[in-house]
Design an enzyme around this catalytic site. Structure first.
Site, short mmCIF file in Angstrom:
data_model
loop_
_atom_site.label_atom_id
_atom_site.label_comp_id
_atom_site.label_asym_id
_atom_site.label_seq_id
_atom_site.Cartn_x
_atom_site.Cartn_y
_atom_site.Cartn_z
N ASP A 136 -9.54 1.90 -31.47
CA ASP A 136 -9.02 3.27 -31.54
C ASP A 136 -10.00 4.31 -31.01
O ASP A 136 -10.24 5.34 -31.66
CB ASP A 136 -8.64 3.62 -32.99
CG ASP A 136 -7.81 2.54 -33.66
OD1 ASP A 136 -6.99 1.93 -32.95
OD2 ASP A 136 -7.97 2.32 -34.86
N GLU B 204 2.47 6.18 -32.21
CA GLU B 204 1.38 6.68 -33.06
C GLU B 204 0.26 7.21 -32.17
O GLU B 204 0.39 7.33 -30.96
CB GLU B 204 0.88 5.55 -33.97
CG GLU B 204 0.45 4.31 -33.23
CD GLU B 204 0.32 3.08 -34.11
OE1 GLU B 204 0.78 3.12 -35.26
OE2 GLU B 204 -0.24 2.08 -33.64
#
Length: 537
Positions: free
Chosen positions: A13, A185
């Site tokens: 991420d 997301e």
């Protein structure tokens, strides 16, 4: 050339930002403490750990957090002369819907001090902050809650943030509902040439992962989808040695060049399985790592140079700088008063409760606490697997007094999946023995007990322990003189310590090799470790 991944081992991420000529990437840490790892570079090629900002219980209390809970998808930005770091602390995973808490911390210097956490609501995850040209600040997140913790509702929402009063405005607007790939997301917003560009991750954070781009003239939409398909994915390239590309963020250099950082994995392949099958793509024991690629703008849309798939190497950036990279090897003699940056603990900080680096010079002392099954107080100090082939060794002194005490070397994915070569006390033999415990999806197997026991003479002080990882397999060895090694007969599957084998609702980390001491008897014990080495093979 820049070699991918640029940050090896479990570092998913990636959120990149620039402050002047300096670049920073923040990565997720989940249940590992301290929370968030921030890396620095001036050349976008070589990266070194610069900060672990959530380094106290006041900033991050993960005691009892579930496996793969804790810090999800931090978002790092730089504006108004300081760094802004958003993060989610996930408290519930295996439930009808997930639950977490969002916070913001700021600092003028990347090394801190960082502010006290500012609560940012619990109604979403993967939050990020957009700093508008007029000074306004906008908070983006993916909503969750009853009925929509995951597919099929994939709303990305935006709301204003009042930085002066440190408060989110209640009004929020849904600006994107995703595509047919779902699991939308990780929103990040950018402005260029009059357009707002929204990057999101879709497809789920496995082999189907991708980065989706949409744009709008107005910050609240409507957003039109990029006609060229995903910005980046590896789903269409099953033979690519890099897989799972997705969850990206972009940065512009002072020279006007654009780059995207993204998570990516290097799978261990199963030769007998077809690439098109899910397991045929392999298993990623190193977890999700950080990669980078170049961006060009074509007809008002960002595109990856050379095609929208991950690449093992790309052309270097023209930054005019050269940075120092992290060493591929680790040699730690525990001579410093604090743990080196490559070490992390599980859920709680390294305090006197867990151990000490100063009570005995040149040794890491670990005090016996909970077992490797616990989500509360483990005395575990571990570092990431960064290579498919490596050797890790350590030397330990340990004198247990009952069978509920142990200390040794472990390979760990989560509380339900690990192996542990440990010194224990055999109350029948009345001496120490080496034992191997393997926990696989909560099922335990015990080796070298009873007639297979490997007793250690009571007059021996130092025991050397080693794990050798070789692709799909790994094994343990031990020595009582540091020179002659005895390989244990049990061969273990490295691929079982992977996101792909774990699967389910919490499969977001990667394999670690660690030092551990347990005492569930409550009588008290400690182990002294020295001479830890991690060497790529």
């Amino acid at each position: 050339m820049i070699q991918n991944p640029i940050i090896k081992g479990f570092h998913p991420d990636p959120s990149i930002c620039r402050a002047g000529d300096d670049y920073y990437i923040a990565t997720s840490t989940f249940e590992w403490f301290p929370g968030v790892r921030i890396f620095h570079s001036k050349d976008l090629k070589n990266w070194k750990l610069a900060s672990m900002p959530l380094d106290s219980v006041d900033k991050l209390d993960m005691r009892g957090n579930p496996d793969s809970g804790g810090i999800w998808a931090p978002a790092l930005s730089y504006a108004d002369g300081k760094f802004w770091l958003l993060y989610t602390d996930v408290k519930v995973i295996d439930a009808p819907w997930k639950n977490g808490r969002n916070y913001l911390v700021t600092a003028e210097n990347i090394e801190g001090p960082w502010s006290e956490p500012i609560p940012m609501g619990n109604g979403g995850f993967d939050p990020s902050l957009f700093h508008a040209e007029d000074g306004e600040k906008y908070y983006l997140s993916r909503t969750w809650g009853p009925r929509n913790h995951s597919d099929p509702i994939n709303n990305i929402v935006i709301q204003k943030y009042d930085a002066i009063h440190q408060k989110l405005e209640q009004e929020r607007t849904t600006i994107f509902t995703g595509t047919e790939y779902k699991y939308t997301e990780a929103p990040h917003l950018y402005k260029k040439d009059g357009y707002y560009y929204l990057l999101t991750a879709e497809g789920g954070t496995s082999f189907e992962h991708r980065i989706t781009v949409a744009r709008s003239r107005d910050i609240t939409g409507p957003y039109e989808l990029c006609p060229h398909g995903p910005l980046l994915s590896t789903w269409h390239t099953p033979d690519n040695p890099l897989q799972k590309a997705g969850h990206g963020s972009m940065v512009e250099t002072p020279q006007g060049e654009w780059y995207v950082t993204y998570l990516v994995s290097r799978p261990l392949r199963f030769p007998e399985r077809a690439r098109l099958a899910r397991w045929g793509r392999g298993a990623c024991s190193l977890g999700r790592e950080t990669g980078i690629d170049r961006i060009v703008w074509v007809d008002g849309w960002p595109q990856v140079v050379g095609g929208n798939s991950a690449k093992l190497e790309i052309e270097e950036a023209s930054t005019g700088y050269e940075s120092e990279a992290e060493s591929e090897s680790i040699i730690d003699d525990f001579s410093q008063p604090t743990l080196a940056g490559h070490w992390q603990t599980l859920r709680i900080p390294f305090t006197d409760k867990l151990g000490s680096l100063t009570e005995r010079e040149g040794y890491l002392r670990l005090r016996g606490n909970d077992s490797l099954l616990s989500t509360f107080e483990q005395s575990t100090v571990a570092t990431r697997w960064r290579h498919h082939n490596f050797i890790a060794t350590t030397r330990v002194q340990f004198h247990p007094t009952n069978f509920q005490q142990s200390a040794g070397l472990c390979c760990y994915y989560n509380t339900a999946n690990w192996s542990y070569l440990a010194l224990e006390y055999d109350e029948v033999l009345q001496q120490r023995c080496l034992r191997l415990t393997v926990v696989d999806k909560q099922n335990a197997t015990f080796y070298f007990y009873d007639e297979e026991s490997k007793p250690i003479p009571n007059d021996i002080q130092d025991i050397w322990l080693k794990v050798t990882v070789q692709g799909l397999k790994y094994h343990y060895s031990y020595s009582i003189d540091g020179e002659q090694w005895h390989k244990l007969s049990v061969e273990l599957d490295a691929w079982r310590l992977s996101d792909d084998y774990i699967d389910g609702r919490g499969f977001f980390t990667g394999a670690f090799v660690g030092l551990h001491c347990a005492d569930i008897s409550g009588f008290g014990c400690h182990a002294d470790f020295s001479d830890f080495q991690y060497l790529p093979n």
